[in-house]
Design an enzyme around this catalytic site. Sequence first.
Site, PDB file in Angstrom:
ATOM      1  CG  HIS A   1      -2.129   0.856   1.337  1.00  0.00           C
ATOM      2  ND1 HIS A   1      -2.642   1.574   0.251  1.00  0.00           N
ATOM      3  CD2 HIS A   1      -2.983   1.159   2.283  1.00  0.00           C
ATOM      4  CE1 HIS A   1      -3.540   2.442   0.845  1.00  0.00           C
ATOM      5  NE2 HIS A   1      -3.605   2.230   1.850  1.00  0.00           N
TER       6      HIS A   1
ATOM      7  CG  HIS B   1      -4.454   0.642  -8.248  1.00  0.00           C
ATOM      8  ND1 HIS B   1      -5.590   0.638  -8.034  1.00  0.00           N
ATOM      9  CD2 HIS B   1      -3.616   1.441  -7.499  1.00  0.00           C
ATOM     10  CE1 HIS B   1      -5.775   1.331  -7.014  1.00  0.00           C
ATOM     11  NE2 HIS B   1      -4.661   1.878  -6.663  1.00  0.00           N
TER      12      HIS B   1
ATOM     13  CG  ASP C   1       2.809   4.111  -3.961  1.00  0.00           C
ATOM     14  OD1 ASP C   1       1.941   3.447  -4.011  1.00  0.00           O
ATOM     15  OD2 ASP C   1       3.138   5.277  -3.247  1.00  0.00           O
TER      16      ASP C   1
HETATM   17  C1  SDX Z   1      -1.485   2.041  -3.298  1.00  0.00           C
HETATM   18  O1  SDX Z   1      -6.141   0.573  -3.286  1.00  0.00           O
HETATM   19  C2  SDX Z   1      -5.612   1.915  -3.614  1.00  0.00           C
HETATM   20  O2  SDX Z   1      -6.418   2.694  -3.755  1.00  0.00           O
HETATM   21  C3  SDX Z   1      -4.316   2.000  -2.958  1.00  0.00           C
HETATM   22  C4  SDX Z   1      -3.509   3.282  -3.481  1.00  0.00           C
HETATM   23  C5  SDX Z   1      -4.278   4.478  -2.769  1.00  0.00           C
HETATM   24  O3  SDX Z   1      -4.011   5.759  -3.284  1.00  0.00           O
HETATM   25  O4  SDX Z   1      -4.710   4.363  -1.709  1.00  0.00           O
HETATM   26  O5  SDX Z   1      -3.629   3.697  -5.062  1.00  0.00           O
HETATM   27  C6  SDX Z   1      -2.187   3.311  -3.118  1.00  0.00           C
HETATM   28  O6  SDX Z   1      -1.551   1.332  -2.590  1.00  0.00           O
HETATM   29  C7  SDX Z   1      -0.952   1.793  -4.640  1.00  0.00           C
HETATM   30  C8  SDX Z   1      -0.496   0.562  -4.793  1.00  0.00           C
HETATM   31  C9  SDX Z   1       1.040   0.363  -4.413  1.00  0.00           C
HETATM   32  N1  SDX Z   1       1.679  -1.003  -4.081  1.00  0.00           N
HETATM   33  C10 SDX Z   1       2.655  -1.366  -5.085  1.00  0.00           C
HETATM   34  O7  SDX Z   1       3.096  -0.754  -5.994  1.00  0.00           O
HETATM   35  C11 SDX Z   1       3.164  -2.696  -4.623  1.00  0.00           C
HETATM   36  C12 SDX Z   1       3.159  -3.828  -5.860  1.00  0.00           C
HETATM   37  N2  SDX Z   1       1.900  -4.028  -6.377  1.00  0.00           N
HETATM   38  C13 SDX Z   1       1.313  -5.245  -5.970  1.00  0.00           C
HETATM   39  O8  SDX Z   1       1.682  -5.663  -4.544  1.00  0.00           O
HETATM   40  C14 SDX Z   1      -0.079  -5.385  -6.520  1.00  0.00           C
HETATM   41  O9  SDX Z   1      -0.401  -4.716  -7.820  1.00  0.00           O
HETATM   42  C15 SDX Z   1      -1.123  -4.409  -5.503  1.00  0.00           C
HETATM   43  C16 SDX Z   1      -1.136  -4.792  -4.110  1.00  0.00           C
HETATM   44  C17 SDX Z   1      -1.257  -3.005  -5.791  1.00  0.00           C
HETATM   45  C18 SDX Z   1      -2.441  -5.117  -6.161  1.00  0.00           C
HETATM   46  O10 SDX Z   1      -2.548  -6.292  -5.840  1.00  0.00           O
HETATM   47  P1  SDX Z   1      -3.860  -7.317  -6.478  1.00  0.00           P
HETATM   48  O11 SDX Z   1      -4.937  -6.553  -6.928  1.00  0.00           O
HETATM   49  O12 SDX Z   1      -4.447  -8.296  -5.256  1.00  0.00           O
HETATM   50  O13 SDX Z   1      -3.257  -7.976  -7.464  1.00  0.00           O
HETATM   51  P2  SDX Z   1      -2.883  -9.512  -7.250  1.00  0.00           P
HETATM   52  O14 SDX Z   1      -2.063  -9.460  -6.387  1.00  0.00           O
HETATM   53  O15 SDX Z   1      -3.804 -10.323  -7.432  1.00  0.00           O
HETATM   54  O16 SDX Z   1      -2.142  -9.624  -9.057  1.00  0.00           O
HETATM   55  C19 SDX Z   1      -2.752 -10.254 -10.039  1.00  0.00           C
HETATM   56  C20 SDX Z   1      -1.618 -10.777 -10.820  1.00  0.00           C
HETATM   57  C21 SDX Z   1      -0.780 -11.850 -10.129  1.00  0.00           C
HETATM   58  O17 SDX Z   1      -0.293 -12.819 -10.659  1.00  0.00           O
HETATM   59  P3  SDX Z   1      -1.079 -14.122 -11.214  1.00  0.00           P
HETATM   60  O18 SDX Z   1      -1.287 -14.969  -9.598  1.00  0.00           O
HETATM   61  O19 SDX Z   1      -2.150 -13.581 -11.667  1.00  0.00           O
HETATM   62  O20 SDX Z   1      -0.173 -14.963 -12.061  1.00  0.00           O
HETATM   63  O21 SDX Z   1      -0.686  -9.564 -11.190  1.00  0.00           O
HETATM   64  C22 SDX Z   1       0.796 -10.134 -10.491  1.00  0.00           C
HETATM   65  C23 SDX Z   1       0.468 -10.924  -9.390  1.00  0.00           C
HETATM   66  O22 SDX Z   1       1.218 -11.958  -9.230  1.00  0.00           O
HETATM   67  N3  SDX Z   1       1.179  -8.763  -9.718  1.00  0.00           N
HETATM   68  C24 SDX Z   1       2.610  -8.616 -10.127  1.00  0.00           C
HETATM   69  C25 SDX Z   1       2.587  -7.163  -9.495  1.00  0.00           C
HETATM   70  N4  SDX Z   1       1.124  -7.072  -9.099  1.00  0.00           N
HETATM   71  C26 SDX Z   1       0.484  -7.867  -9.359  1.00  0.00           C
HETATM   72  N5  SDX Z   1       3.491  -9.205 -10.430  1.00  0.00           N
HETATM   73  C27 SDX Z   1       4.821  -8.634 -10.375  1.00  0.00           C
HETATM   74  N6  SDX Z   1       4.768  -7.359  -9.911  1.00  0.00           N
HETATM   75  C28 SDX Z   1       3.705  -6.512  -9.396  1.00  0.00           C
HETATM   76  N7  SDX Z   1       4.149  -5.352  -8.997  1.00  0.00           N
END
Ligand code: SDX
Length: 434
Positions: A270, A311, A368
């Site tokens: 997050h 996201h 971010d």
């Molecule tokens: C913020 O919710 C909000 O609005 C948050 C926010 C706000 O203003 O409040 O926008 C702020 O928190 C932005 C997000 C910051 N976090 C990151 O940048 C961390 C990296 N991102 C990931 O951890 C992830 O993308 C999330 C947590 C942001 C979202 O996670 P989800 O929606 O649960 O997605 P998921 O984990 O189910 O991913 C779907 C697929 C998976 O692969 P498969 O199982 O389908 O094969 O995408 C992959 C994930 O492994 N994946 C990634 C990835 N993000 C998702 N793979 C590599 N790198 C990534 N960053």
Amino acid sequence: MSNSQDKTFTLTNDQTGESYKLPVLDGTQGPSVVDVRKLYAETGHFTFDPSFTATGSCKSRITYIDGEKGILQHRGYKIEDLAEKSSFLEVAHTLLYGDLPTEKELAKFTKDITYHTMVHDQVNYFFRGFRRDAHPMAVMCGVVGALAAFYHDSLDIWDPEQREISAHRLIAKIPTLAAMTYKYSVGQPFMFPRNDLSFSENFLYMTFAVPPEPYKVNPVLARAMDRILILHADHEQNASTSTVRLAGSSQANPFACIAAGIASLWGPSHGGANQAVLEMLDQIGDKKNIPEFLERAKDKDDPFRLMGFGHRVYKNFDPRANVLKKSCDEVLEDLGIDDPRLELAMELERIALEDEYFVERKLFPNVDFYSGIILKAMGFPTSMFTVLFAVARTVGWVSQWKEMIEEPSLRIGRPRQLYTGPDARDFVEMKDRK
Ligand code: SDX
């Protein structure tokens, strides 16, 4: 919200053939919702949605996001317009009260916030209890929650005046506490807030000024700070906002609720991602290493993730990232800084967005991805990045908390579960345990 009587979903239990009509509720924008509040009473079943991917937790009039189209609106105003044409306090007023303020309203709101920026003098003593190298978010969790120990005259959540004072106190004092957290970590004296400076100028002053010499706020940095705060102000029912709402639903005081939000924001999935992006860019180090790290990001057995990418809601682009990328160029140019991390970040984005894994999963840079590069250029240490996110998001948290408390019927949030543990069994005396 309208509940056009003829809009329903019919749910059929294929085992018994029984059917249930569930009302559909329409909002002003975005997907309609199926109202399942009576589902358990009528069917004996719960819904199941552990990370709330398809669950609306509340009604809200504050922020609207369309993840497919990359739309973010606060009270209907587009984030691009607010970032370009508005100020953080103007956006704060809009989030809190529902509309862009008139000149008179903004002047009063600015005065209200300005005259709440000082903290009780005894709050200073809390900092002495922390190690100088404590993570600033650990300090913020502690000192913000402790505000409830000082402001007893604004803890009654049912008194509209006390609600408003605590909202103003939180918006005004959290930047002061954030600056104090930074000063404490570098062993410099705290700087008192100044009432002659704007919100962002004051924050930069309290953070970077030192007593022996005058400090002149760089207007480009103040504008960039204001824009960064606007872009982070609110974002619908994200993890930390949902935390604040759940804490507030038990009628906990607003200071405790915001402290809970800060704790949730700290996570690298997050708000902690902005710090993690810089650490990741430093880990990658050089463009030639990008392919290796992209492979690691795809490898399910490797915990490495491309921080600042992906996201839950945005599946096309994060409009905030676009604005920040532009701001990045302006700040680095004005400061005459050539940060190789910006070029590395842009190359990483270019390569990732051509890679099937990221394209297929609709993983784009989020808010971010670029913010850390600007904050680093402005002189903030990486460990302070999420604190700055909390300074901005306090406005959103407080607005969402206030909206919830002012709902006609506040009920405690209490999700249910799918129980998968042992069946009922007899107690085993110690002598019989194996
Ligand atoms: C913020 O919710 C909000 O609005 C948050 C926010 C706000 O203003 O409040 O926008 C702020 O928190 C932005 C997000 C910051 N976090 C990151 O940048 C961390 C990296 N991102 C990931 O951890 C992830 O993308 C999330 C947590 C942001 C979202 O996670 P989800 O929606 O649960 O997605 P998921 O984990 O189910 O991913 C779907 C697929 C998976 O692969 P498969 O199982 O389908 O094969 O995408 C992959 C994930 O492994 N994946 C990634 C990835 N993000 C998702 N793979 C590599 N790198 C990534 N960053």
